[in-house]
Design a protein around this motif. Structure first.
Motif, PDB file in Angstrom:
ATOM      1  N   SER A  26       3.291  -3.438  -9.261  1.00 34.15           N
ATOM      2  CA  SER A  26       4.190  -2.773 -10.206  1.00 34.15           C
ATOM      3  C   SER A  26       5.227  -1.887  -9.517  1.00 34.15           C
ATOM      4  O   SER A  26       6.171  -1.430 -10.153  1.00 34.15           O
ATOM      5  N   MET A  27       5.060  -1.673  -8.219  1.00 39.08           N
ATOM      6  CA  MET A  27       5.994  -0.838  -7.459  1.00 39.08           C
ATOM      7  C   MET A  27       7.194  -1.680  -7.020  1.00 39.08           C
ATOM      8  O   MET A  27       7.081  -2.893  -6.858  1.00 39.08           O
ATOM      9  N   PRO A  28       8.345  -1.024  -6.799  1.00 40.10           N
ATOM     10  CA  PRO A  28       9.476  -1.754  -6.203  1.00 40.10           C
ATOM     11  C   PRO A  28       9.086  -2.273  -4.814  1.00 40.10           C
ATOM     12  O   PRO A  28       8.204  -1.709  -4.161  1.00 40.10           O
ATOM     13  N   ALA A  29       9.724  -3.328  -4.381  1.00 36.07           N
ATOM     14  CA  ALA A  29       9.366  -3.964  -3.102  1.00 36.07           C
ATOM     15  C   ALA A  29       9.377  -2.989  -1.933  1.00 36.07           C
ATOM     16  O   ALA A  29       8.542  -3.080  -1.034  1.00 36.07           O
ATOM     17  N   SER A  30      10.275  -2.035  -1.944  1.00 36.65           N
ATOM     18  CA  SER A  30      10.372  -1.085  -0.830  1.00 36.65           C
ATOM     19  C   SER A  30       9.248  -0.053  -0.828  1.00 36.65           C
ATOM     20  O   SER A  30       9.044   0.635   0.167  1.00 36.65           O
ATOM     21  N   GLU A  31       8.500   0.069  -1.942  1.00 35.27           N
ATOM     22  CA  GLU A  31       7.437   1.073  -2.050  1.00 35.27           C
ATOM     23  C   GLU A  31       6.042   0.469  -2.083  1.00 35.27           C
ATOM     24  O   GLU A  31       5.070   1.196  -2.267  1.00 35.27           O
ATOM     25  N   ARG A  32       5.918  -0.831  -1.910  1.00 33.24           N
ATOM     26  CA  ARG A  32       4.595  -1.470  -1.938  1.00 33.24           C
ATOM     27  C   ARG A  32       3.791  -1.004  -0.739  1.00 33.24           C
ATOM     28  O   ARG A  32       4.312  -0.838   0.356  1.00 33.24           O
ATOM     29  N   PHE A  33       2.501  -0.789  -0.950  1.00 32.55           N
ATOM     30  CA  PHE A  33       1.694  -0.103   0.050  1.00 32.55           C
ATOM     31  C   PHE A  33       0.560  -0.925   0.647  1.00 32.55           C
ATOM     32  O   PHE A  33      -0.030  -0.517   1.632  1.00 32.55           O
ATOM     33  N   ILE A  34       0.215  -2.069   0.082  1.00 31.73           N
ATOM     34  CA  ILE A  34      -0.857  -2.871   0.658  1.00 31.73           C
ATOM     35  C   ILE A  34      -0.309  -3.588   1.891  1.00 31.73           C
ATOM     36  O   ILE A  34       0.665  -4.327   1.815  1.00 31.73           O
ATOM     37  N   VAL A  35      -0.956  -3.329   3.024  1.00 30.18           N
ATOM     38  CA  VAL A  35      -0.560  -3.960   4.277  1.00 30.18           C
ATOM     39  C   VAL A  35      -1.211  -5.336   4.367  1.00 30.18           C
ATOM     40  O   VAL A  35      -0.563  -6.323   4.698  1.00 30.18           O
ATOM     41  N   HIS A  36      -2.526  -5.415   4.040  1.00 29.46           N
ATOM     42  CA  HIS A  36      -3.230  -6.695   4.140  1.00 29.46           C
ATOM     43  C   HIS A  36      -4.475  -6.680   3.255  1.00 29.46           C
ATOM     44  O   HIS A  36      -5.224  -5.716   3.266  1.00 29.46           O
ATOM     45  N   MET A  37      -4.659  -7.758   2.491  1.00 29.01           N
ATOM     46  CA  MET A  37      -5.900  -7.960   1.744  1.00 29.01           C
ATOM     47  C   MET A  37      -6.856  -8.696   2.682  1.00 29.01           C
ATOM     48  O   MET A  37      -6.571  -9.806   3.116  1.00 29.01           O
ATOM     49  N   LEU A  38      -7.975  -8.069   3.000  1.00 28.93           N
ATOM     50  CA  LEU A  38      -8.925  -8.671   3.935  1.00 28.93           C
ATOM     51  C   LEU A  38      -9.833  -9.676   3.228  1.00 28.93           C
ATOM     52  O   LEU A  38     -10.134 -10.738   3.765  1.00 28.93           O
ATOM     53  N   ASP A  39     -10.294  -9.320   2.046  1.00 28.90           N
ATOM     54  CA  ASP A  39     -11.057 -10.200   1.173  1.00 28.90           C
ATOM     55  C   ASP A  39     -10.993  -9.585  -0.220  1.00 28.90           C
ATOM     56  O   ASP A  39     -10.307  -8.572  -0.405  1.00 28.90           O
ATOM     57  N   PRO A  40     -11.652 -10.136  -1.231  1.00 30.55           N
ATOM     58  CA  PRO A  40     -11.496  -9.602  -2.602  1.00 30.55           C
ATOM     59  C   PRO A  40     -11.932  -8.144  -2.807  1.00 30.55           C
ATOM     60  O   PRO A  40     -11.573  -7.531  -3.802  1.00 30.55           O
ATOM     61  N   THR A  41     -12.690  -7.574  -1.877  1.00 30.90           N
ATOM     62  CA  THR A  41     -13.159  -6.202  -2.059  1.00 30.90           C
ATOM     63  C   THR A  41     -12.732  -5.243  -0.948  1.00 30.90           C
ATOM     64  O   THR A  41     -13.144  -4.088  -0.952  1.00 30.90           O
ATOM     65  N   HIS A  42     -11.926  -5.710  -0.006  1.00 29.91           N
ATOM     66  CA  HIS A  42     -11.488  -4.862   1.102  1.00 29.91           C
ATOM     67  C   HIS A  42      -9.996  -5.038   1.331  1.00 29.91           C
ATOM     68  O   HIS A  42      -9.501  -6.163   1.313  1.00 29.91           O
ATOM     69  N   MET A  43      -9.322  -3.921   1.551  1.00 33.18           N
ATOM     70  CA  MET A  43      -7.886  -3.980   1.815  1.00 33.18           C
ATOM     71  C   MET A  43      -7.474  -2.886   2.781  1.00 33.18           C
ATOM     72  O   MET A  43      -8.192  -1.895   2.958  1.00 33.18           O
ATOM     73  N   PHE A  44      -6.332  -3.092   3.392  1.00 29.21           N
ATOM     74  CA  PHE A  44      -5.758  -2.147   4.338  1.00 29.21           C
ATOM     75  C   PHE A  44      -4.423  -1.702   3.755  1.00 29.21           C
ATOM     76  O   PHE A  44      -3.579  -2.537   3.431  1.00 29.21           O
ATOM     77  N   VAL A  45      -4.259  -0.390   3.542  1.00 31.76           N
ATOM     78  CA  VAL A  45      -3.054   0.132   2.902  1.00 31.76           C
ATOM     79  C   VAL A  45      -2.396   1.184   3.787  1.00 31.76           C
ATOM     80  O   VAL A  45      -3.010   1.714   4.712  1.00 31.76           O
ATOM     81  N   GLN A  46      -1.151   1.509   3.474  1.00 30.22           N
ATOM     82  CA  GLN A  46      -0.435   2.554   4.198  1.00 30.22           C
ATOM     83  C   GLN A  46      -1.093   3.905   3.908  1.00 30.22           C
ATOM     84  O   GLN A  46      -1.510   4.169   2.781  1.00 30.22           O
ATOM     85  N   PRO A  47      -1.194   4.773   4.907  1.00 30.69           N
ATOM     86  CA  PRO A  47      -1.943   6.020   4.744  1.00 30.69           C
ATOM     87  C   PRO A  47      -1.295   7.038   3.809  1.00 30.69           C
ATOM     88  O   PRO A  47      -1.990   7.891   3.258  1.00 30.69           O
ATOM     89  N   HIS A  48       0.001   6.972   3.577  1.00 34.97           N
ATOM     90  CA  HIS A  48       0.657   7.993   2.765  1.00 34.97           C
ATOM     91  C   HIS A  48       0.390   7.840   1.262  1.00 34.97           C
ATOM     92  O   HIS A  48       0.771   8.717   0.483  1.00 34.97           O
ATOM     93  N   VAL A  49      -0.272   6.789   0.836  1.00 34.06           N
ATOM     94  CA  VAL A  49      -0.506   6.566  -0.597  1.00 34.06           C
ATOM     95  C   VAL A  49      -1.902   6.978  -1.055  1.00 34.06           C
ATOM     96  O   VAL A  49      -2.259   6.776  -2.207  1.00 34.06           O
ATOM     97  N   THR A  50      -2.676   7.587  -0.179  1.00 33.91           N
ATOM     98  CA  THR A  50      -4.057   7.944  -0.494  1.00 33.91           C
ATOM     99  C   THR A  50      -4.167   8.755  -1.777  1.00 33.91           C
ATOM    100  O   THR A  50      -4.921   8.389  -2.686  1.00 33.91           O
ATOM    101  N   GLU A  51      -3.439   9.839  -1.883  1.00 31.67           N
ATOM    102  CA  GLU A  51      -3.542  10.707  -3.063  1.00 31.67           C
ATOM    103  C   GLU A  51      -3.003  10.031  -4.315  1.00 31.67           C
ATOM    104  O   GLU A  51      -3.529  10.230  -5.412  1.00 31.67           O
ATOM    105  N   MET A  52      -1.967   9.225  -4.183  1.00 30.49           N
ATOM    106  CA  MET A  52      -1.406   8.524  -5.340  1.00 30.49           C
ATOM    107  C   MET A  52      -2.437   7.538  -5.892  1.00 30.49           C
ATOM    108  O   MET A  52      -2.639   7.463  -7.095  1.00 30.49           O
ATOM    109  N   ILE A  53      -3.102   6.796  -5.016  1.00 30.26           N
ATOM    110  CA  ILE A  53      -4.126   5.851  -5.465  1.00 30.26           C
ATOM    111  C   ILE A  53      -5.267   6.594  -6.139  1.00 30.26           C
ATOM    112  O   ILE A  53      -5.734   6.206  -7.213  1.00 30.26           O
TER     113      ILE A  53
END
Length: 70
Positions: A26-53
């Motif tokens: 739902s975020m604009p392309a420039s603000e998307r934060f998922i770096v990589h989906m590892l599997d259906p229950t694990h993901m790697f995201v940018q660190p600055h979005v912790t509090e927003m999530i």
């Protein structure tokens, strides 16, 4: 050569992972934060979005909580 990216590893159940994926989509392309989906229950995201999530998950849980009428 190896490229390293600083980020946050998230482990959660499938419904919560889908909530985070939809939040990312739902975020604009420039603000998307998922770096990589590892599997259906694990993901790697940018660190600055912790509090927003965390705040979005808190809002989601508050909206989907049942309170017994008095």
């Amino acid at each position: 050569m190896v490229n390293a990216i600083k980020g946050l590893f998230i482990s959660c159940d499938v419904p919560m992972a889908q909530f985070i994926v939809n939040l990312n989509a739902s975020m604009p392309a420039s603000e998307r934060f998922i770096v990589h989906m590892l599997d259906p229950t694990h993901m790697f995201v940018q660190p600055h979005v912790t509090e927003m999530i965390r705040s979005k998950i808190g809002e989601f849980r508050d909206q989907n909580s049942y309170e017994k009428p008095q």
